[in-house]
Enzyme design. Structure first.
Site, PDB file in Angstrom:
ATOM      1  N   TYR A 181      37.309  22.122 -45.041  1.00 10.44           N
ATOM      2  CA  TYR A 181      36.585  20.894 -44.684  1.00 10.44           C
ATOM      3  C   TYR A 181      36.457  20.779 -43.172  1.00 10.44           C
ATOM      4  O   TYR A 181      37.444  20.823 -42.440  1.00 10.44           O
ATOM      5  CB  TYR A 181      37.329  19.684 -45.242  1.00 10.44           C
ATOM      6  CG  TYR A 181      36.522  18.418 -45.231  1.00 10.44           C
ATOM      7  CD1 TYR A 181      35.704  18.087 -46.307  1.00 10.44           C
ATOM      8  CD2 TYR A 181      36.578  17.538 -44.159  1.00 10.44           C
ATOM      9  CE1 TYR A 181      34.973  16.918 -46.318  1.00 10.44           C
ATOM     10  CE2 TYR A 181      35.850  16.363 -44.157  1.00 10.44           C
ATOM     11  CZ  TYR A 181      35.047  16.061 -45.237  1.00 10.44           C
ATOM     12  OH  TYR A 181      34.312  14.893 -45.243  1.00 10.44           O
ATOM     13  N   TYR A 212      26.186  18.062 -44.326  1.00 11.44           N
ATOM     14  CA  TYR A 212      27.390  17.269 -44.550  1.00 11.44           C
ATOM     15  C   TYR A 212      27.136  16.320 -45.709  1.00 11.44           C
ATOM     16  O   TYR A 212      26.443  15.311 -45.571  1.00 11.44           O
ATOM     17  CB  TYR A 212      27.776  16.478 -43.293  1.00 11.44           C
ATOM     18  CG  TYR A 212      29.073  15.710 -43.497  1.00 11.44           C
ATOM     19  CD1 TYR A 212      30.273  16.388 -43.703  1.00 11.44           C
ATOM     20  CD2 TYR A 212      29.093  14.319 -43.518  1.00 11.44           C
ATOM     21  CE1 TYR A 212      31.461  15.702 -43.919  1.00 11.44           C
ATOM     22  CE2 TYR A 212      30.270  13.624 -43.729  1.00 11.44           C
ATOM     23  CZ  TYR A 212      31.451  14.322 -43.929  1.00 11.44           C
ATOM     24  OH  TYR A 212      32.618  13.648 -44.142  1.00 11.44           O
TER      25      TYR A 212
END
Length: 384
Positions: free
Chosen positions: A287, A337
């Site tokens: 992440y 994203y």
């Protein structure tokens, strides 16, 4: 979680276009991604009986089920804490299917972050308790909170902006190989990075994730059902969530050590129920809402020692052919994203052998959700 080891598999993935602005609403984008994932798996919508998503997801189960034509649902769940919940959606489905509560599960995330509002801009809503101790003093955005942790990391362990650049460059290089990535045709140089504007010092423009509209989804079924699906199964080998004692949002400053975030808690559980170790991981999707999260996660998930995450990035370690290729679709920094869900689908592509930046012979993949918030992680494998 020992009961889910290789008992289920991801057999379908789908996504929409990624862009700063898409015209369709989140519900429509969600339906497109979900139906694409089901088509990829060769499974009819009417067979879906389980759903998992984020608490921040605007498209609820009822509306998605009606619009996509699902059958009766016998399991549905939502996971909190934004990007920290991405991997947990798959884990919830795996648990439900392994325990017999459902047979075909769909996890998804649909988001209009590029053209939509930022959550922290709504000043009419009363601040949650943790934010009352941060936002009035200038930590308004997630970038500000992670910037404070990053500065402490640099101070304590000697990490530098060159280390953060290594992260940003690896993600951008992979995006330059991925036609679906927002940054596909936009290379990054060291000069561009070092001269870019600050977002929240020491995090510059290229240390921050994109703002993206788009949606993604995946389909989870039992190991037995996976054998009859259209695509190579990618097995959910291990899964974990992590919320440390005395955790306090992204700043984590009520802990004895703010730099040992939720990744450390999730990792202990993840490896406890796995048949392999960090040394056996061929590729990782970590992440990356902010570049600094990757060095911190490398330490938390055991790829290097405490304080060694920055140095780990040196000499092309994160590139294809390096010690640990990461975010091979471009990640949140350079592909899109969407709260980290594209890291899950990219992990599946790697283990199918269909990534645009394929790691030769990849058989194991770590996927992580947001570090700094209550988090989750998956170990995926294509080994039957």
């Amino acid at each position: 979680m020992a009961g889910i080891r290789d008992a289920t598999a991801i057999v379908g993935i789908g996504q929409t276009l990624f862009a700063r602005r898409l015209d369709e609403d989140e519900k429509t984008l969600a339906c497109r991604a979900v139906l694409a994932a089901l088509d990829d798996a060769g499974i009819a919508p009417g067979e879906v009986d389980a759903l998992a998503s984020f608490t921040m997801e605007e498209t609820d189960e009822v509306e998605l089920a009606k619009a996509a034509g699902f059958g009766d649902l016998t399991f549905f769940s939502k996971v909190g804490y934004g990007g920290g919940g991405s991997c947990a959606t798959v884990a919830h489905l795996a648990s439900a299917i392994a325990s017999g509560q459902a047979s075909v599960g769909v996890a998804w995330r649909s988001r209009k972050r590029g053209s939509g509002p930022r959550p922290w801009t709504n000043t009419t809503v009363q601040l949650p308790t943790p934010a009352q101790w941060t936002r009035p003093f200038g930590l308004l955005r997630p970038a500000d909170e992670i910037a404070m942790l990053t500065r402490r990391y640099m101070h304590e362990y000697g990490a530098t902006r060159d280390h953060l650049f290594n992260v940003a460059l690896a993600c951008r290089n992979r995006a330059n190989q991925n036609p679906a990535a927002v940054m596909y045709d936009r290379p990054l140089t060291r000069e561009m990075y070092m001269t870019s504007r600050w977002i929240s010092e020491p995090l510059c423009l290229f240390d921050n994730c994109l703002e993206t509209d788009g949606a993604l989804a995946c389909v989870v079924v039992s190991r037995e059902r996976a054998r009859d699906c259209a695509r190579t199964p990618v097995y959910v080998h291990s899964a974990a969530q992590g919320l440390p004692a005395q955790h306090h949002g992204m700043v984590n400053y009520w802990n004895d050590d703010p730099l040992t975030g939720p990744a450390w808690t999730a990792a202990r559980h993840l490896w406890k129920h796995a048949d392999f170790t960090p040394e056996d991981v061929d590729v990782a999707q970590i992440y990356d809402a902010f570049s600094a999260l990757i060095p911190l996660s490398l330490e938390g998930y055991g790829f290097c020692g405490r304080g060694e995450g920055g140095a780990f990035t040196e000499q092309g370690a994160l590139e294809i052919g390096g010690r640990l290729p990461v975010n091979t679709g471009g990640g949140g920094l350079s592909e899109a994203y969407v709260h980290g869900f594209n890291l899950i689908t990219e992990g599946v592509k790697q283990l199918r052998g269909t990534s645009t930046a394929q790691v030769p012979g990849a058989a194991t993949c770590l996927v992580t959700a947001g570090e700094g918030v209550p988090t989750s992680a998956l170990l995926l494998t294509n080994r039957s």
